[in-house]
Design an enzyme around this catalytic site. Structure first.
Site, PDB file in Angstrom:
ATOM      1  CB  CYS A 112     -15.058 -27.301 -16.654  1.00 48.51           C
ATOM      2  SG  CYS A 112     -16.086 -26.819 -18.064  1.00 48.51           S
ATOM      3  CB  CYS A 119     -13.850 -33.547 -20.237  1.00 47.04           C
ATOM      4  SG  CYS A 119     -12.723 -32.241 -19.736  1.00 47.04           S
ATOM      5  N   GLY A 157     -11.362 -25.506 -18.182  1.00 49.29           N
ATOM      6  CA  GLY A 157     -12.499 -24.601 -18.159  1.00 49.29           C
ATOM      7  C   GLY A 157     -13.148 -24.362 -19.500  1.00 49.29           C
ATOM      8  CD  GLU A 158     -17.108 -23.386 -22.958  1.00 51.76           C
ATOM      9  OE1 GLU A 158     -16.796 -24.505 -23.391  1.00 51.76           O
ATOM     10  OE2 GLU A 158     -17.091 -22.357 -23.671  1.00 51.76           O
ATOM     11  CB  SER A 189     -11.452 -24.539 -27.584  1.00 49.01           C
ATOM     12  OG  SER A 189     -12.161 -25.753 -27.687  1.00 49.01           O
ATOM     13  CB  SER A 211     -15.604 -29.331 -28.144  1.00 49.35           C
ATOM     14  OG  SER A 211     -14.387 -28.688 -27.833  1.00 49.35           O
ATOM     15  CG  LEU A 212     -19.783 -31.314 -33.875  1.00 54.04           C
ATOM     16  CD1 LEU A 212     -20.695 -30.144 -33.610  1.00 54.04           C
ATOM     17  CD2 LEU A 212     -19.624 -31.523 -35.372  1.00 54.04           C
ATOM     18  CG  ASN A 213     -16.203 -33.539 -28.684  1.00 53.14           C
ATOM     19  OD1 ASN A 213     -15.316 -33.370 -29.514  1.00 53.14           O
ATOM     20  ND2 ASN A 213     -16.136 -33.076 -27.465  1.00 53.14           N
ATOM     21  CG  ASN A 287      -5.241 -38.513 -23.672  1.00 48.90           C
ATOM     22  OD1 ASN A 287      -4.610 -39.327 -23.021  1.00 48.90           O
ATOM     23  ND2 ASN A 287      -4.707 -37.621 -24.476  1.00 48.90           N
TER      24      ASN A 287
END
Ligand code: SAH
Ligand code: SF4
Length: 362
Positions: A112, A119, A157-158, A189, A211-213, A287
Protein backbone atom coordinates in the site's frame (compact mmCIF):
# COMPACT_ATOMS: atom_id res chain seq x y z
CA UNK A 1 0.01 -15.98 -26.49
CA UNK A 2 -3.53 -15.09 -25.43
CA UNK A 3 -3.46 -11.84 -23.55
CA UNK A 4 -7.16 -11.12 -23.08
CA UNK A 5 -8.26 -12.32 -19.66
CA UNK A 6 -12.06 -12.47 -19.74
CA UNK A 7 -12.19 -11.88 -15.98
CA UNK A 8 -10.83 -8.37 -16.47
CA UNK A 9 -14.12 -7.24 -18.06
CA UNK A 10 -17.27 -5.89 -16.50
CA UNK A 11 -20.39 -7.12 -18.32
CA UNK A 12 -20.59 -3.93 -20.42
CA UNK A 13 -17.00 -4.32 -21.47
CA UNK A 14 -17.43 -8.00 -22.24
CA UNK A 15 -20.41 -7.14 -24.43
CA UNK A 16 -18.32 -4.59 -26.31
CA UNK A 17 -15.53 -7.13 -26.72
CA UNK A 18 -17.81 -9.92 -27.92
CA UNK A 19 -19.77 -7.75 -30.36
CA UNK A 20 -16.41 -6.46 -31.59
CA UNK A 21 -15.60 -9.99 -32.74
CA UNK A 22 -18.82 -10.07 -34.74
CA UNK A 23 -20.81 -12.24 -32.30
CA UNK A 24 -24.22 -11.52 -30.80
CA UNK A 25 -24.33 -9.31 -27.74
CA UNK A 26 -26.21 -11.84 -25.57
CA UNK A 27 -23.28 -14.25 -25.83
CA UNK A 28 -21.40 -12.00 -23.41
CA UNK A 29 -24.08 -12.50 -20.76
CA UNK A 30 -23.89 -16.25 -21.24
CA UNK A 31 -20.13 -16.22 -20.78
CA UNK A 32 -20.39 -13.91 -17.76
CA UNK A 33 -22.81 -16.32 -16.08
CA UNK A 34 -20.50 -19.23 -16.78
CA UNK A 35 -17.60 -17.38 -15.18
CA UNK A 36 -19.26 -16.14 -12.00
CA UNK A 37 -22.40 -18.18 -11.42
CA UNK A 38 -21.09 -21.55 -12.53
CA UNK A 39 -17.41 -20.92 -11.84
CA UNK A 40 -16.39 -22.25 -15.26
CA UNK A 41 -12.65 -22.56 -15.60
CA UNK A 42 -12.54 -23.83 -19.19
CA UNK A 43 -14.37 -22.96 -22.38
CA UNK A 44 -15.28 -26.64 -22.77
CA UNK A 45 -17.80 -26.23 -19.95
CA UNK A 46 -19.70 -23.48 -21.78
CA UNK A 47 -22.09 -25.89 -23.45
CA UNK A 48 -24.56 -23.28 -24.69
CA UNK A 49 -21.87 -21.84 -26.99
CA UNK A 50 -21.06 -23.47 -30.31
CA UNK A 51 -17.92 -25.53 -30.58
CA UNK A 52 -16.51 -23.07 -33.14
CA UNK A 53 -17.11 -20.11 -30.89
CA UNK A 54 -15.51 -21.86 -27.94
CA UNK A 55 -12.47 -22.69 -30.07
CA UNK A 56 -12.23 -19.08 -31.18
CA UNK A 57 -12.39 -17.91 -27.57
CA UNK A 58 -9.75 -20.45 -26.67
CA UNK A 59 -7.45 -19.04 -29.34
CA UNK A 60 -7.90 -15.38 -28.51
CA UNK A 61 -8.67 -15.20 -24.79
CA UNK A 62 -8.17 -17.02 -21.51
CA UNK A 63 -9.85 -17.49 -18.13
CA UNK A 64 -7.51 -16.73 -15.24
CA UNK A 65 -7.87 -18.43 -11.89
CA UNK A 66 -6.33 -18.41 -8.43
CA UNK A 67 -5.86 -21.31 -6.07
CA UNK A 68 -4.78 -20.75 -2.51
CA UNK A 69 -1.22 -21.80 -1.86
CA UNK A 70 -1.93 -22.04 1.86
CA UNK A 71 -5.12 -21.99 3.91
CA UNK A 72 -4.70 -21.44 7.64
CA UNK A 73 -7.49 -22.16 10.10
CA UNK A 74 -7.81 -20.29 13.33
CA UNK A 75 -9.42 -21.69 16.48
CA UNK A 76 -12.30 -19.21 16.22
CA UNK A 77 -13.15 -20.30 12.68
CA UNK A 78 -11.34 -17.54 10.81
CA UNK A 79 -9.62 -18.82 7.70
CA UNK A 80 -6.80 -17.14 5.90
CA UNK A 81 -6.05 -17.78 2.24
CA UNK A 82 -2.68 -16.97 0.72
CA UNK A 83 -2.62 -16.58 -3.05
CA UNK A 84 0.47 -16.46 -5.21
CA UNK A 85 -0.04 -14.39 -8.34
CA UNK A 86 1.42 -15.08 -11.76
CA UNK A 87 4.46 -12.88 -11.15
CA UNK A 88 5.23 -14.56 -7.81
CA UNK A 89 3.93 -11.87 -5.43
CA UNK A 90 1.37 -12.90 -2.83
CA UNK A 91 -1.86 -11.51 -1.40
CA UNK A 92 -4.21 -12.64 1.33
CA UNK A 93 -7.94 -12.96 1.82
CA UNK A 94 -9.52 -13.66 5.19
CA UNK A 95 -12.84 -15.41 5.78
CA UNK A 96 -14.54 -14.42 9.00
CA UNK A 97 -17.50 -16.60 9.95
CA UNK A 98 -20.14 -15.01 12.13
CA UNK A 99 -23.38 -16.50 13.33
CA UNK A 100 -25.67 -15.46 10.52
CA UNK A 101 -23.20 -14.20 7.99
CA UNK A 102 -19.77 -15.01 6.65
CA UNK A 103 -17.62 -12.12 5.60
CA UNK A 104 -14.77 -12.34 3.14
CA UNK A 105 -12.11 -9.68 3.41
CA UNK A 106 -10.26 -9.22 0.12
CA UNK A 107 -7.17 -7.36 -1.03
CA UNK A 108 -6.97 -4.74 -3.76
CA UNK A 109 -3.21 -4.13 -3.96
CA UNK A 110 0.07 -5.81 -3.11
CA UNK A 111 1.32 -3.53 -0.36
CA UNK A 112 0.00 0.00 0.00
CA UNK A 113 1.28 3.45 -0.88
CA UNK A 114 -0.59 5.34 1.83
CA UNK A 115 1.98 4.78 4.54
CA UNK A 116 -0.24 4.87 7.64
CA UNK A 117 2.06 4.64 10.61
CA UNK A 118 0.06 2.05 12.56
CA UNK A 119 -0.46 -0.34 9.65
CA UNK A 120 1.90 -3.13 8.73
CA UNK A 121 0.91 -2.95 5.07
CA UNK A 122 1.62 0.76 5.16
CA UNK A 123 5.09 0.32 6.64
CA UNK A 124 6.12 -0.98 3.25
CA UNK A 125 5.57 0.37 -0.19
CA UNK A 126 3.16 -0.42 -2.92
CA UNK A 127 4.40 -3.33 -5.02
CA UNK A 128 1.56 -3.15 -7.52
CA UNK A 129 -2.15 -2.88 -8.11
CA UNK A 130 -4.18 -6.05 -8.44
CA UNK A 131 -5.95 -6.53 -11.75
CA UNK A 132 -9.74 -6.79 -11.80
CA UNK A 133 -9.35 -10.53 -12.39
CA UNK A 134 -7.03 -10.93 -9.39
CA UNK A 135 -9.58 -9.18 -7.18
CA UNK A 136 -12.58 -11.26 -8.29
CA UNK A 137 -10.56 -14.49 -8.38
CA UNK A 138 -10.10 -14.23 -4.60
CA UNK A 139 -13.88 -14.51 -4.35
CA UNK A 140 -14.11 -17.33 -6.93
CA UNK A 141 -11.48 -19.33 -5.05
CA UNK A 142 -12.96 -18.95 -1.57
CA UNK A 143 -16.53 -19.63 -2.74
CA UNK A 144 -15.41 -23.06 -3.90
CA UNK A 145 -14.91 -24.17 -0.31
CA UNK A 146 -17.05 -21.77 1.73
CA UNK A 147 -20.27 -19.84 1.36
CA UNK A 148 -19.67 -16.08 1.35
CA UNK A 149 -22.38 -13.63 2.44
CA UNK A 150 -20.53 -10.32 2.66
CA UNK A 151 -17.49 -8.89 0.93
CA UNK A 152 -15.32 -6.19 2.47
CA UNK A 153 -12.39 -4.47 0.76
CA UNK A 154 -10.36 -4.32 3.95
CA UNK A 155 -7.45 -6.53 3.04
CA UNK A 156 -4.14 -5.33 1.73
CA UNK A 157 -4.08 -2.04 -0.08
CA UNK A 158 -6.09 1.14 -0.48
CA UNK A 159 -8.99 0.20 -2.79
CA UNK A 160 -9.55 3.76 -3.96
CA UNK A 161 -5.92 3.97 -5.05
CA UNK A 162 -6.73 1.21 -7.57
CA UNK A 163 -10.10 2.67 -8.37
CA UNK A 164 -10.74 1.52 -11.95
CA UNK A 165 -10.08 -2.13 -11.16
CA UNK A 166 -12.00 -1.93 -7.90
CA UNK A 167 -15.03 -0.38 -9.63
CA UNK A 168 -14.92 -3.10 -12.28
CA UNK A 169 -14.66 -5.78 -9.58
CA UNK A 170 -17.59 -4.19 -7.70
CA UNK A 171 -19.69 -4.31 -10.86
CA UNK A 172 -18.89 -7.99 -11.33
CA UNK A 173 -19.67 -8.73 -7.67
CA UNK A 174 -23.06 -7.01 -7.74
CA UNK A 175 -24.16 -7.75 -11.32
CA UNK A 176 -27.35 -9.87 -11.49
CA UNK A 177 -25.56 -11.87 -14.20
CA UNK A 178 -22.34 -11.98 -12.19
CA UNK A 179 -21.84 -12.96 -8.54
CA UNK A 180 -25.23 -11.46 -7.61
CA UNK A 181 -24.14 -9.97 -4.29
CA UNK A 182 -26.64 -7.41 -3.06
CA UNK A 183 -24.94 -4.03 -2.89
CA UNK A 184 -25.83 -4.01 0.81
CA UNK A 185 -23.42 -6.88 1.28
CA UNK A 186 -20.38 -5.22 -0.26
CA UNK A 187 -18.26 -2.63 1.57
CA UNK A 188 -15.27 -0.63 0.38
CA UNK A 189 -12.97 0.79 3.05
CA UNK A 190 -10.85 3.87 2.40
CA UNK A 191 -8.28 5.88 4.27
CA UNK A 192 -9.88 8.99 2.80
CA UNK A 193 -8.97 9.70 -0.83
CA UNK A 194 -11.54 12.43 -1.28
CA UNK A 195 -11.77 12.81 -5.11
CA UNK A 196 -11.91 9.04 -5.52
CA UNK A 197 -14.73 8.78 -2.97
CA UNK A 198 -16.76 10.99 -5.24
CA UNK A 199 -15.91 8.91 -8.31
CA UNK A 200 -16.76 5.68 -6.49
CA UNK A 201 -20.16 7.01 -5.47
CA UNK A 202 -20.90 8.08 -9.04
CA UNK A 203 -19.90 4.72 -10.51
CA UNK A 204 -21.50 2.16 -8.18
CA UNK A 205 -23.78 1.77 -5.19
CA UNK A 206 -21.93 0.07 -2.35
CA UNK A 207 -21.35 0.55 1.35
CA UNK A 208 -18.52 2.84 2.32
CA UNK A 209 -16.25 2.53 5.33
CA UNK A 210 -13.90 5.36 6.21
CA UNK A 211 -10.83 4.85 8.37
CA UNK A 212 -11.02 7.97 10.48
CA UNK A 213 -8.69 6.87 13.28
CA UNK A 214 -8.17 10.32 14.80
CA UNK A 215 -10.21 13.38 15.70
CA UNK A 216 -7.77 16.22 15.03
CA UNK A 217 -5.79 17.10 11.91
CA UNK A 218 -2.69 17.19 14.07
CA UNK A 219 -2.93 13.54 15.14
CA UNK A 220 -4.47 12.25 11.93
CA UNK A 221 -1.82 13.99 9.85
CA UNK A 222 0.84 12.35 11.98
CA UNK A 223 -0.43 8.77 11.64
CA UNK A 224 -2.09 9.00 8.21
CA UNK A 225 -0.12 10.98 5.61
CA UNK A 226 -3.25 11.13 3.40
CA UNK A 227 -4.66 13.64 5.90
CA UNK A 228 -2.04 16.19 4.86
CA UNK A 229 -3.60 16.18 1.37
CA UNK A 230 -7.24 15.72 2.39
CA UNK A 231 -7.70 17.04 5.92
CA UNK A 232 -10.65 16.18 8.17
CA UNK A 233 -12.95 18.96 6.95
CA UNK A 234 -12.64 17.77 3.34
CA UNK A 235 -13.00 14.13 4.30
CA UNK A 236 -16.14 14.76 6.33
CA UNK A 237 -17.61 16.88 3.51
CA UNK A 238 -17.00 13.94 1.16
CA UNK A 239 -18.80 11.65 3.63
CA UNK A 240 -21.77 14.00 3.72
CA UNK A 241 -21.84 14.13 -0.09
CA UNK A 242 -21.50 10.37 -0.58
CA UNK A 243 -24.68 9.05 -2.24
CA UNK A 244 -26.14 6.74 0.40
CA UNK A 245 -29.38 4.90 -0.31
CA UNK A 246 -32.03 5.57 2.31
CA UNK A 247 -31.56 3.90 5.67
CA UNK A 248 -27.87 3.34 5.04
CA UNK A 249 -24.88 4.69 6.85
CA UNK A 250 -21.14 5.17 6.50
CA UNK A 251 -19.06 2.87 8.67
CA UNK A 252 -16.52 4.96 10.55
CA UNK A 253 -13.52 2.86 11.48
CA UNK A 254 -11.53 4.03 14.45
CA UNK A 255 -8.32 2.21 15.33
CA UNK A 256 -7.73 2.93 19.02
CA UNK A 257 -4.12 3.48 19.97
CA UNK A 258 -3.00 3.81 23.59
CA UNK A 259 -2.46 7.40 24.74
CA UNK A 260 -2.76 8.69 21.21
CA UNK A 261 -6.45 8.75 20.34
CA UNK A 262 -8.17 6.80 23.13
CA UNK A 263 -9.21 9.60 25.52
CA UNK A 264 -12.72 10.72 26.38
CA UNK A 265 -11.80 14.01 24.78
CA UNK A 266 -11.31 12.07 21.51
CA UNK A 267 -14.64 10.32 21.98
CA UNK A 268 -16.30 13.70 22.45
CA UNK A 269 -14.68 15.12 19.31
CA UNK A 270 -15.53 11.97 17.36
CA UNK A 271 -19.23 12.29 18.18
CA UNK A 272 -19.16 15.87 16.96
CA UNK A 273 -17.27 15.08 13.74
CA UNK A 274 -19.63 12.35 12.61
CA UNK A 275 -22.84 14.07 13.64
CA UNK A 276 -23.58 15.45 10.17
CA UNK A 277 -24.05 12.15 8.31
CA UNK A 278 -25.58 8.75 9.13
CA UNK A 279 -22.86 6.56 10.59
CA UNK A 280 -21.96 3.52 12.61
CA UNK A 281 -18.67 3.39 14.44
CA UNK A 282 -16.36 0.38 14.43
CA UNK A 283 -13.85 0.64 17.27
CA UNK A 284 -10.80 -1.46 16.47
CA UNK A 285 -8.28 -1.84 19.29
CA UNK A 286 -4.85 -1.43 17.73
CA UNK A 287 -3.31 -4.74 16.83
CA UNK A 288 0.29 -4.70 17.96
CA UNK A 289 2.98 -5.79 15.52
CA UNK A 290 6.75 -5.67 15.20
CA UNK A 291 6.70 -2.89 12.63
CA UNK A 292 5.45 -0.31 15.11
CA UNK A 293 5.84 0.86 18.72
CA UNK A 294 2.19 1.84 19.24
CA UNK A 295 0.31 -0.06 21.92
CA UNK A 296 -3.21 -1.34 22.21
CA UNK A 297 -5.34 0.65 24.71
CA UNK A 298 -6.25 -0.70 28.13
CA UNK A 299 -9.59 -2.51 28.32
CA UNK A 300 -10.79 0.31 30.57
CA UNK A 301 -10.02 2.93 27.95
CA UNK A 302 -11.83 0.89 25.29
CA UNK A 303 -14.88 0.39 27.52
CA UNK A 304 -14.99 4.06 28.50
CA UNK A 305 -14.77 5.21 24.88
CA UNK A 306 -17.40 2.69 23.77
CA UNK A 307 -19.78 3.68 26.56
CA UNK A 308 -19.38 7.38 25.82
CA UNK A 309 -20.47 6.82 22.21
CA UNK A 310 -23.41 4.66 23.31
CA UNK A 311 -24.54 7.35 25.75
CA UNK A 312 -24.53 9.82 22.87
CA UNK A 313 -26.73 7.41 20.87
CA UNK A 314 -24.00 6.56 18.39
CA UNK A 315 -24.26 3.01 17.01
CA UNK A 316 -20.95 1.44 17.92
CA UNK A 317 -19.36 -1.97 17.94
CA UNK A 318 -15.94 -2.81 19.27
CA UNK A 319 -14.40 -5.36 16.99
CA UNK A 320 -12.84 -8.31 18.72
CA UNK A 321 -9.59 -9.47 17.29
CA UNK A 322 -10.32 -12.50 15.17
CA UNK A 323 -7.96 -15.18 14.10
CA UNK A 324 -5.05 -13.89 16.14
CA UNK A 325 -3.60 -17.37 16.52
CA UNK A 326 -2.96 -17.44 12.76
CA UNK A 327 -2.10 -13.73 12.57
CA UNK A 328 -5.26 -13.10 10.57
CA UNK A 329 -5.84 -10.05 12.69
CA UNK A 330 -2.96 -8.11 11.31
CA UNK A 331 -2.02 -10.90 9.01
CA UNK A 332 1.52 -11.83 8.62
CA UNK A 333 0.86 -15.28 7.21
CA UNK A 334 2.59 -13.96 4.13
CA UNK A 335 5.48 -12.57 6.12
CA UNK A 336 5.86 -15.59 8.34
CA UNK A 337 5.84 -18.09 5.52
CA UNK A 338 8.17 -16.21 3.30
CA UNK A 339 10.52 -15.37 6.11
CA UNK A 340 10.71 -19.08 6.74
CA UNK A 341 11.46 -19.44 3.05
CA UNK A 342 14.61 -17.46 3.55
CA UNK A 343 13.61 -13.82 3.24
CA UNK A 344 15.43 -12.23 6.16
CA UNK A 345 13.71 -9.56 8.15
CA UNK A 346 16.95 -7.63 8.36
CA UNK A 347 16.98 -7.24 4.59
CA UNK A 348 14.84 -4.15 3.95
CA UNK A 349 14.34 -4.96 0.27
CA UNK A 350 12.94 -8.37 1.09
CA UNK A 351 10.87 -7.00 3.91
CA UNK A 352 9.41 -4.50 1.51
CA UNK A 353 8.36 -7.05 -1.02
CA UNK A 354 7.67 -10.02 1.19
CA UNK A 355 6.35 -8.84 4.47
CA UNK A 356 3.68 -6.44 3.49
CA UNK A 357 0.88 -8.19 5.37
CA UNK A 358 -1.82 -6.43 7.32
CA UNK A 359 -5.35 -7.47 6.67
CA UNK A 360 -8.82 -7.23 8.10
CA UNK A 361 -7.55 -5.99 11.34
CA UNK A 362 -10.56 -6.67 13.49
N1 SAH B 1 -6.72 0.79 3.03
C1 SAH B 1 -8.06 0.72 3.49
C2 SAH B 1 -8.54 -0.70 3.76
C3 SAH B 1 -7.57 -1.67 4.39
S1 SAH B 1 -7.09 -1.36 6.04
C4 SAH B 1 -8.25 1.57 4.73
O1 SAH B 1 -7.25 2.03 5.30
O2 SAH B 1 -9.39 1.81 5.10
C5 SAH B 1 -8.50 -1.97 6.96
C6 SAH B 1 -8.63 -1.36 8.35
O3 SAH B 1 -7.60 -1.84 9.22
C7 SAH B 1 -8.51 0.15 8.37
O4 SAH B 1 -9.60 0.70 9.08
C8 SAH B 1 -7.21 0.40 9.14
O5 SAH B 1 -7.28 1.62 9.83
C9 SAH B 1 -7.15 -0.80 10.04
N2 SAH B 1 -5.82 -1.14 10.55
C10 SAH B 1 -4.64 -1.09 9.91
N3 SAH B 1 -3.63 -1.50 10.71
C11 SAH B 1 -4.18 -1.84 11.90
C12 SAH B 1 -3.67 -2.34 13.13
N4 SAH B 1 -2.37 -2.59 13.29
N5 SAH B 1 -4.54 -2.58 14.13
C13 SAH B 1 -5.87 -2.37 13.96
N6 SAH B 1 -6.40 -1.91 12.83
C14 SAH B 1 -5.58 -1.62 11.80
FE1 SF4 C 1 -2.93 1.38 3.38
FE2 SF4 C 1 -5.24 1.18 4.76
FE3 SF4 C 1 -2.90 0.34 5.81
FE4 SF4 C 1 -3.34 2.93 5.51
S1 SF4 C 1 -4.50 1.52 6.84
S2 SF4 C 1 -1.45 1.85 4.97
S3 SF4 C 1 -4.48 2.95 3.62
S4 SF4 C 1 -3.92 -0.52 4.03
Amino acid sequence: MNTVDLKNFSLDELEAFITGTGKERFRARQIFKWLYQKDARTFGEMTNLSREFRQELERTTFISDLEPEVVEHSADGTKKYLFRLSDGVTVESVLIPEEDRTTLCISSQVGCAMGCEFCLTGTFRLTRNLTTAEIVNQVCAVKRSDPVRNIVFMGMGEPLHNLDNVIRALKILTDPDGFQFSNRKVTVSTSGLVPQMRRLGEAVTVNLAVSLNATTDEVRGRIMPVNRTYPLAELLAACRAFPLPSRRWITVEYVMIRDLNDSLEDARRLVRLISTFPSKVNLIPFNEHDGCTFRTPTQDAIDRFHKYLLDKHVTVITRSSRGSDISAACGQLKGRLETADGARESDPQKRATHESGGICNG
